[in-house]
Design an enzyme around this catalytic site. Sequence first.
Site, PDB file in Angstrom:
ATOM      1  N   GLN A  29       2.160  14.286   2.175  1.00  0.00           N
ATOM      2  CA  GLN A  29       3.497  13.769   1.914  1.00  0.00           C
ATOM      3  C   GLN A  29       4.502  14.563   2.732  1.00  0.00           C
ATOM      4  OE1 GLN A  29       3.982  11.112   0.187  1.00  0.00           O
ATOM      5  NE2 GLN A  29       1.973  10.913  -0.748  1.00  0.00           N
ATOM      6  N   GLU A  79     -12.862  12.635  -2.633  1.00  0.00           N
ATOM      7  CA  GLU A  79     -12.116  11.947  -1.567  1.00  0.00           C
ATOM      8  C   GLU A  79     -13.105  11.377  -0.566  1.00  0.00           C
ATOM      9  OE1 GLU A  79      -9.790  10.321   1.096  1.00  0.00           O
ATOM     10  OE2 GLU A  79      -8.933  11.096  -0.765  1.00  0.00           O
ATOM     11  N   ASP A 124      -5.083   8.942  -7.662  1.00  0.00           N
ATOM     12  CA  ASP A 124      -4.049   8.630  -6.674  1.00  0.00           C
ATOM     13  C   ASP A 124      -4.730   7.825  -5.566  1.00  0.00           C
ATOM     14  OD1 ASP A 124      -1.851   8.509  -5.026  1.00  0.00           O
ATOM     15  OD2 ASP A 124      -1.713  10.667  -4.671  1.00  0.00           O
ATOM     16  N   CYS A 151       0.959   4.025  -4.849  1.00  0.00           N
ATOM     17  CA  CYS A 151       1.927   3.664  -3.821  1.00  0.00           C
ATOM     18  C   CYS A 151       1.979   2.147  -3.642  1.00  0.00           C
ATOM     19  CB  CYS A 151       1.588   4.362  -2.499  1.00  0.00           C
ATOM     20  SG  CYS A 151      -0.054   3.968  -1.897  1.00  0.00           S
TER      21      CYS A 151
END
Length: 175
Positions: A29, A79, A124, A151
């Site tokens: 970010q 991930e 996320d 998002c």
Amino acid sequence: ELRLLYGRDYYMEEIMGLKFKISAFSFFQTNIAAVENLYEYAVNLIDDFENKTVFDLYCGTGTITQTLAKKAKNVIGIELVEEAVTAAKANAALNGLDNCEFIAGDVFKVLEKVEEKPEVIVVDPPRVGISADALDKIISYDVNQIVYISCNPKSLAENLYYLQYYGYEVKSVKP
């Protein structure tokens, strides 16, 4: 192809007192003040995770994982992108956090192999949201709290509908 002509191939950033080495291929970010507000808000949604096992799914470079590790017993970050996991491991070492484990792979496939059971789950996911098989696995843990950072409002709504169908209740939504 990335060719370094001069200087370093990374820069350093700090979030909530933790240091992160950011490379050209790291997902990170860019608005630090906003991300600190987001992480603080998300972490404060969790009733109690001190001395608990937390899963951080779709963890990227491990920024949320490491924020959680400051209080949790241990945090497992999963991930898909191997380069992000490599960066997450390096950053956890940089921050002296030994209660983080990072695993590269598809969330559903990795969860099928992980023997540890979470007490809290933070997700996320990418814009497409969480796949049905991964959601089913998440639901099977029967944790009291799942914090979902998104998002994409469309995939968030679809995933929340799915979770509600299987007994979860939406307690808070903040755009």
